[in-house]
Design a protein around this motif. Structure first.
Motif, PDB file in Angstrom:
ATOM      1  N   MET A 220       0.839  -1.189   0.000  1.00 59.27           N
ATOM      2  CA  MET A 220       0.000   0.000   0.000  1.00 59.27           C
ATOM      3  C   MET A 220       0.873   1.239   0.000  1.00 59.27           C
ATOM      4  O   MET A 220       1.644   1.450   0.908  1.00 59.27           O
ATOM      5  CB  MET A 220      -0.851   0.024   1.258  1.00 59.27           C
ATOM      6  CG  MET A 220      -1.958  -0.963   1.274  1.00 59.27           C
ATOM      7  SD  MET A 220      -2.825  -0.883   2.808  1.00 59.27           S
ATOM      8  CE  MET A 220      -4.154   0.104   2.471  1.00 59.27           C
ATOM      9  N   SER A 221       0.765   1.991  -1.010  1.00 61.01           N
ATOM     10  CA  SER A 221       1.538   3.226  -1.045  1.00 61.01           C
ATOM     11  C   SER A 221       0.717   4.354  -0.442  1.00 61.01           C
ATOM     12  O   SER A 221      -0.503   4.303  -0.373  1.00 61.01           O
ATOM     13  CB  SER A 221       1.950   3.553  -2.480  1.00 61.01           C
ATOM     14  OG  SER A 221       0.913   4.229  -3.137  1.00 61.01           O
ATOM     15  N   PHE A 222       1.401   5.391  -0.041  1.00 59.52           N
ATOM     16  CA  PHE A 222       0.765   6.545   0.603  1.00 59.52           C
ATOM     17  C   PHE A 222      -0.222   7.228  -0.338  1.00 59.52           C
ATOM     18  O   PHE A 222      -1.268   7.681   0.075  1.00 59.52           O
ATOM     19  CB  PHE A 222       1.847   7.531   1.056  1.00 59.52           C
ATOM     20  CG  PHE A 222       1.278   8.805   1.601  1.00 59.52           C
ATOM     21  CD1 PHE A 222       0.637   8.826   2.830  1.00 59.52           C
ATOM     22  CD2 PHE A 222       1.353   9.983   0.879  1.00 59.52           C
ATOM     23  CE1 PHE A 222       0.109   9.992   3.331  1.00 59.52           C
ATOM     24  CE2 PHE A 222       0.823  11.154   1.375  1.00 59.52           C
ATOM     25  CZ  PHE A 222       0.200  11.156   2.615  1.00 59.52           C
ATOM     26  N   ARG A 223       0.087   7.278  -1.597  1.00 59.03           N
ATOM     27  CA  ARG A 223      -0.766   7.969  -2.560  1.00 59.03           C
ATOM     28  C   ARG A 223      -2.084   7.248  -2.773  1.00 59.03           C
ATOM     29  O   ARG A 223      -3.058   7.840  -3.186  1.00 59.03           O
ATOM     30  CB  ARG A 223      -0.046   8.118  -3.889  1.00 59.03           C
ATOM     31  CG  ARG A 223       1.133   9.043  -3.749  1.00 59.03           C
ATOM     32  CD  ARG A 223       1.829   9.200  -5.053  1.00 59.03           C
ATOM     33  NE  ARG A 223       3.057   9.957  -4.814  1.00 59.03           N
ATOM     34  CZ  ARG A 223       3.745  10.527  -5.743  1.00 59.03           C
ATOM     35  NH1 ARG A 223       3.374  10.410  -6.986  1.00 59.03           N
ATOM     36  NH2 ARG A 223       4.823  11.187  -5.451  1.00 59.03           N
TER      37      ARG A 223
ATOM     38  N   SER B 283      -3.585   5.168  -0.378  1.00 59.14           N
ATOM     39  CA  SER B 283      -4.259   4.822   0.864  1.00 59.14           C
ATOM     40  C   SER B 283      -5.205   5.945   1.287  1.00 59.14           C
ATOM     41  O   SER B 283      -4.783   7.051   1.605  1.00 59.14           O
ATOM     42  CB  SER B 283      -3.215   4.576   1.953  1.00 59.14           C
ATOM     43  OG  SER B 283      -3.833   4.496   3.201  1.00 59.14           O
ATOM     44  N   LEU B 284      -6.479   5.634   1.282  1.00 54.21           N
ATOM     45  CA  LEU B 284      -7.493   6.613   1.674  1.00 54.21           C
ATOM     46  C   LEU B 284      -7.368   7.006   3.143  1.00 54.21           C
ATOM     47  O   LEU B 284      -7.428   8.197   3.470  1.00 54.21           O
ATOM     48  CB  LEU B 284      -8.886   6.078   1.352  1.00 54.21           C
ATOM     49  CG  LEU B 284     -10.035   7.046   1.641  1.00 54.21           C
ATOM     50  CD1 LEU B 284      -9.913   8.296   0.786  1.00 54.21           C
ATOM     51  CD2 LEU B 284     -11.358   6.370   1.420  1.00 54.21           C
ATOM     52  N   PRO B 285      -7.182   6.071   4.069  1.00 56.18           N
ATOM     53  CA  PRO B 285      -7.044   6.464   5.478  1.00 56.18           C
ATOM     54  C   PRO B 285      -5.845   7.389   5.710  1.00 56.18           C
ATOM     55  O   PRO B 285      -5.920   8.325   6.504  1.00 56.18           O
ATOM     56  CB  PRO B 285      -6.867   5.149   6.219  1.00 56.18           C
ATOM     57  CG  PRO B 285      -7.471   4.116   5.337  1.00 56.18           C
ATOM     58  CD  PRO B 285      -7.256   4.629   3.933  1.00 56.18           C
ATOM     59  N   ALA B 286      -4.751   7.145   5.015  1.00 55.03           N
ATOM     60  CA  ALA B 286      -3.573   8.001   5.164  1.00 55.03           C
ATOM     61  C   ALA B 286      -3.872   9.407   4.657  1.00 55.03           C
ATOM     62  O   ALA B 286      -3.493  10.404   5.277  1.00 55.03           O
ATOM     63  CB  ALA B 286      -2.391   7.407   4.419  1.00 55.03           C
ATOM     64  N   ARG B 287      -4.578   9.502   3.528  1.00 61.13           N
ATOM     65  CA  ARG B 287      -4.940  10.817   2.977  1.00 61.13           C
ATOM     66  C   ARG B 287      -5.856  11.565   3.943  1.00 61.13           C
ATOM     67  O   ARG B 287      -5.709  12.761   4.150  1.00 61.13           O
ATOM     68  CB  ARG B 287      -5.642  10.656   1.636  1.00 61.13           C
ATOM     69  CG  ARG B 287      -4.731  10.256   0.533  1.00 61.13           C
ATOM     70  CD  ARG B 287      -5.498  10.313  -0.768  1.00 61.13           C
ATOM     71  NE  ARG B 287      -4.958   9.359  -1.702  1.00 61.13           N
ATOM     72  CZ  ARG B 287      -5.534   9.011  -2.829  1.00 61.13           C
ATOM     73  NH1 ARG B 287      -6.702   9.506  -3.152  1.00 61.13           N
ATOM     74  NH2 ARG B 287      -4.956   8.160  -3.635  1.00 61.13           N
ATOM     75  N   VAL B 288      -6.804  10.872   4.523  1.00 56.74           N
ATOM     76  CA  VAL B 288      -7.742  11.494   5.467  1.00 56.74           C
ATOM     77  C   VAL B 288      -6.990  11.983   6.698  1.00 56.74           C
ATOM     78  O   VAL B 288      -7.223  13.088   7.194  1.00 56.74           O
ATOM     79  CB  VAL B 288      -8.873  10.513   5.846  1.00 56.74           C
ATOM     80  CG1 VAL B 288      -9.698  11.049   7.002  1.00 56.74           C
ATOM     81  CG2 VAL B 288      -9.755  10.232   4.639  1.00 56.74           C
TER      82      VAL B 288
END
Length: 137
Positions: A1-4, A6-11
């Motif tokens: 899972m990359s940062f770009r 990942s929805l939870p990371a973006r949120v």
């Protein structure tokens, strides 16, 4: 899972940025409000010192007008002191001059409140009262 992707990371990043902006805005607003309140308090305190000085000056003026002081005797002493080079500030009449009494009353009140109080005037007769001699200037 990359940062770009990942929805939870973006949120979480977006929420962190919003929280940071909100906190910075609140801090800036609080500091501005505190400064404005402090300025109002200082102006009110200065007005109180001015009122003390003015009331003292008015009271002594009334005493002079009522003839409470031995004016002729005090003026003669003043003239002797000035003629001898001793200076007018050492004469007994000096503290009874309304403006001088106002300064003294305001100075004593400021001392009790822990405030630095100085009489200043441009082109002052007493060079100690010239504001251009201030350490802060």
């Amino acid at each position: 899972m990359s940062f770009r992707r990942s929805l939870p990371a973006r949120v979480l990043v977006a929420a962190g940025v919003v929280l940071l902006v909100v906190c910075a805005t609140l801090l800036w607003s609080s500091a501005r409000s505190y400064r404005a309140g402090a300025e109002v308090l200082l102006v009110e305190k200065a007005a109180a010192f001015t009122a003390v000085a003015d009331a003292t000056k008015s009271h002594l003026s009334a005493l002079h007008a009522a003839g409470v002081f031995k004016g002729d005797e005090l003026v003669a002493e003043l003239q002797r002191k000035v003629a001898s080079g001793e200076g007018y500030a050492r004469a007994r009449i000096y503290p009874s001059i309304p403006v001088v009494a106002g300064w003294a009353a305001a100075g004593k009140a400021a001392e009790r409140e822990g405030i630095d109080f100085r009489i200043v005037a441009f082109e002052a007769r007493d060079s100690d009262n010239d504001p251009s001699r201030d350490a802060a200037s």
